[in-house]
Design a protein around this motif. Sequence first.
Motif, PDB file in Angstrom:
ATOM      1  N   VAL A  17       0.837  -1.200   0.000  1.00 37.82           N
ATOM      2  CA  VAL A  17       0.000   0.000   0.000  1.00 37.82           C
ATOM      3  C   VAL A  17       0.877   1.256   0.000  1.00 37.82           C
ATOM      4  N   TYR A  32      -4.688   3.604   1.310  1.00 39.69           N
ATOM      5  CA  TYR A  32      -5.443   2.612   2.083  1.00 39.69           C
ATOM      6  C   TYR A  32      -6.924   2.690   1.755  1.00 39.69           C
ATOM      7  N   GLU A  33      -7.456   3.902   1.595  1.00 41.76           N
ATOM      8  CA  GLU A  33      -8.858   4.056   1.213  1.00 41.76           C
ATOM      9  C   GLU A  33      -9.105   3.414  -0.151  1.00 41.76           C
ATOM     10  N   VAL A  35      -7.342   1.012  -1.675  1.00 45.76           N
ATOM     11  CA  VAL A  35      -7.193  -0.442  -1.603  1.00 45.76           C
ATOM     12  C   VAL A  35      -8.415  -1.098  -0.956  1.00 45.76           C
ATOM     13  N   ASN A  36      -9.058  -0.396  -0.038  1.00 47.90           N
ATOM     14  CA  ASN A  36     -10.218  -0.965   0.644  1.00 47.90           C
ATOM     15  C   ASN A  36     -11.531  -0.769  -0.107  1.00 47.90           C
ATOM     16  N   GLU A  37     -11.493  -0.120  -1.267  1.00 47.10           N
ATOM     17  CA  GLU A  37     -12.699   0.029  -2.076  1.00 47.10           C
ATOM     18  C   GLU A  37     -13.061  -1.313  -2.699  1.00 47.10           C
ATOM     19  N   LYS A  38     -14.363  -1.529  -2.835  1.00 44.80           N
ATOM     20  CA  LYS A  38     -14.858  -2.771  -3.427  1.00 44.80           C
ATOM     21  C   LYS A  38     -14.326  -2.914  -4.855  1.00 44.80           C
ATOM     22  N   LYS A  42      -6.600  -7.009  -4.561  1.00 42.89           N
ATOM     23  CA  LYS A  42      -5.663  -7.050  -3.438  1.00 42.89           C
ATOM     24  C   LYS A  42      -5.577  -8.462  -2.896  1.00 42.89           C
ATOM     25  N   LYS A  44      -4.302 -10.289   0.914  1.00 41.63           N
ATOM     26  CA  LYS A  44      -3.741 -10.104   2.249  1.00 41.63           C
ATOM     27  C   LYS A  44      -2.575 -11.064   2.415  1.00 41.63           C
ATOM     28  N   ASN A  49      -2.018  -5.675   3.443  1.00 44.84           N
ATOM     29  CA  ASN A  49      -2.669  -5.594   2.147  1.00 44.84           C
ATOM     30  C   ASN A  49      -1.606  -5.410   1.081  1.00 44.84           C
ATOM     31  N   CYS A  51      -1.340  -5.035  -3.231  1.00 41.34           N
ATOM     32  CA  CYS A  51      -2.097  -4.829  -4.447  1.00 41.34           C
ATOM     33  C   CYS A  51      -1.559  -5.761  -5.515  1.00 41.34           C
TER      34      CYS A  51
END
Length: 54
Positions: A17, A32-33, A35-38, A42, A44, A49, A51
Motif C-alpha cells: 500500500v 489505504y482508502e 485499496v479498501n474500495e470494493k 488485493k 492479504k 494488504n 495490491c
Amino acid sequence: MKESYKSFDELPMMISVSQVARVLGISRTRSYELVNEKGFPKNKNRHKNCCTER
C-alpha cells in the motif's frame, strides 16, 4: 522496489500500500482508502494488504 518506472507494466506483480502511494503520488491514507474500495485487486499477505495485478 525500483525508484522510478516508465510505465505501469514495469511494476512488480504485487506491491504494498505504501508503494501504491508513491507510484500514484497520493498519501498513504488515500492509498489505504483506495485499496479498501470494493473491486480493488488485493491480497492479504501476512496481515498486510498487497495490491495485485489483474
